[in-house]
Scaffold this motif. Structure first.
Motif, short mmCIF file in Angstrom:
data_model
loop_
_atom_site.label_atom_id
_atom_site.label_comp_id
_atom_site.label_asym_id
_atom_site.label_seq_id
_atom_site.Cartn_x
_atom_site.Cartn_y
_atom_site.Cartn_z
N CYS A 65 -15.81 -54.08 105.67
CA CYS A 65 -15.63 -55.14 106.90
C CYS A 65 -16.76 -55.66 106.96
CB CYS A 65 -15.30 -54.41 108.11
SG CYS A 65 -13.56 -53.54 108.01
N PHE A 66 -16.69 -57.18 107.53
CA PHE A 66 -17.98 -57.88 107.85
C PHE A 66 -18.86 -57.14 108.62
CE2 PHE A 66 -20.35 -61.10 110.07
CZ PHE A 66 -20.69 -61.64 108.94
N GLY A 67 -20.15 -57.31 108.28
CA GLY A 67 -21.35 -56.71 109.00
C GLY A 67 -21.37 -55.13 109.04
N THR A 68 -20.65 -54.40 108.17
CA THR A 68 -20.70 -53.18 107.99
C THR A 68 -21.43 -52.65 106.63
OG1 THR A 68 -18.44 -52.92 106.81
CG2 THR A 68 -18.45 -52.82 109.20
N THR A 69 -21.67 -51.33 106.57
CA THR A 69 -22.35 -50.78 105.27
C THR A 69 -21.72 -49.73 104.72
OG1 THR A 69 -23.72 -49.45 106.43
CG2 THR A 69 -24.54 -51.59 106.04
N GLN A 70 -22.01 -49.34 103.37
CA GLN A 70 -21.14 -48.17 102.80
C GLN A 70 -22.34 -47.48 102.07
OE1 GLN A 70 -17.90 -47.44 102.31
NE2 GLN A 70 -18.75 -45.79 101.26
N ASP A 71 -21.88 -46.20 102.04
CA ASP A 71 -22.63 -45.03 101.29
C ASP A 71 -22.05 -45.03 99.90
OD1 ASP A 71 -24.08 -44.56 103.74
OD2 ASP A 71 -23.37 -42.57 103.92
N LEU A 72 -22.63 -45.09 98.75
CA LEU A 72 -22.15 -45.02 97.80
C LEU A 72 -22.89 -43.54 97.03
CD1 LEU A 72 -22.74 -48.33 95.87
CD2 LEU A 72 -20.69 -47.27 96.78
N LYS A 73 -22.03 -42.92 96.34
CA LYS A 73 -22.33 -41.60 95.82
C LYS A 73 -22.01 -41.50 94.42
CE LYS A 73 -21.42 -36.53 95.65
NZ LYS A 73 -20.92 -35.62 96.32
#
Length: 185
Positions: free
Chosen positions: A40-48
Motif C-alpha cells: 500500500c502507498f506509504g507503507t514498507t515491507q520486510d523481505l527475508k
C-alpha cells in the motif's frame, strides 16, 4: 560424494598404481526471497531470504548493505541479495525482487464544519485513487458509509480500497453560538 579410482601405468619398470580420490559435490545454493511485492502507498515491507543447498553458514549481503537474512522496512524499489556458502566462497547465488507501491488513496473531507447552536449536521467524505472504485468507510463513532449525521466533536474516518489499503482523515464539527441583537422600536 563420489569415489573415483585412478589407475596409472608408469614408464619403464614402474608398477601399476591404483589410488582413489573422494570428490564431494555440494548441491548448488538456491535462494528465495519471502515478502509482499505489492504494498500500500506509504507503507514498507520486510523481505527475508531463505537459503537451501551449498554448505551452511552462509554470508548474506543485500544491495543496501544489510548482511542479515531479514531486510526490514523497505519501500518501493528493486532489491538484490547475494548469498555465498562457507565451503569455498565460490558458490554464490544472487536473487532480485521488486516491490511495487499501489496508488495513493485521496479523500475529500472538510477539515472543519460549523453548525449553529449545537444542532446536528451531515458529514460527507469522498474517496478516489487507490485500487478499484469501491471503498468502505469506517468512522470513529462506529458509523460506516460516506455520509453520517453528527453533532459537535472530532470525527476520524478510515477509508479502505478494494486492495485493503487505508487512508485516514479527520474533521472537526464545532458549534457556533451567535449573540443575537434585537432592536425594537
Amino acid at each position: 560424494a563420489a569415489i573415483v579410482y585412478i589407475q596409472g601405468t608408469g614408464l619403464g619398470n614402474c608398477e601399476n598404481a591404483l589410488d582413489s580420490v573422494q570428490i564431494i559435490i555440494n548441491p548448488p545454493i538456491e535462494t528465495s526471497i519471502i515478502g509482499e511485492t505489492l504494498i500500500c502507498f506509504g507503507t514498507t515491507q520486510d523481505l527475508k531470504v531463505e537459503v537451501a543447498g551449498g554448505t551452511p553458514n552462509y554470508t548474506i549481503l543485500w544491495d543496501n548493505g544489510i548482511n542479515d537474512s531479514i531486510n526490514p522496512r523497505l519501500g518501493p524499489g528493486s532489491y538484490s541479495v547475494v548469498v555465498v556458502d562457507e565451503s569455498s566462497n565460490t558458490c554464490t547465488d544472487t536473487t532480485l525482487i521488486t516491490i511495487i507501491e499501489r496508488p495513493e488513496i485521496y479523500t475529500d473531507l472538510d477539515s472543519v464544519t460549523e453548525i449553529f447552536c449545537d444542532n446536528t449536521t451531515s458529514l460527507f467524505v469522498s474517496a478516489y485513487g487507490g485500487t478499484g472504485s469501491n471503498y468502505s468507510y469506517n468512522w470513529n463513532n462506529g458509523e460506516s458509509g460516506s455520509a453520517i449525521q453528527v453533532s459537535p466533536g472530532e470525527y476520524a474516518v478510515s477509508v479502505t480500497d478494494e486492495a485493503g489499503c487505508k487512508k485516514n482523515d479527520t474533521t472537526y464539527v464545532i458549534s457556533t453560538n451567535s449573540d443575537l441583537n434585537f432592536s425594537f422600536p
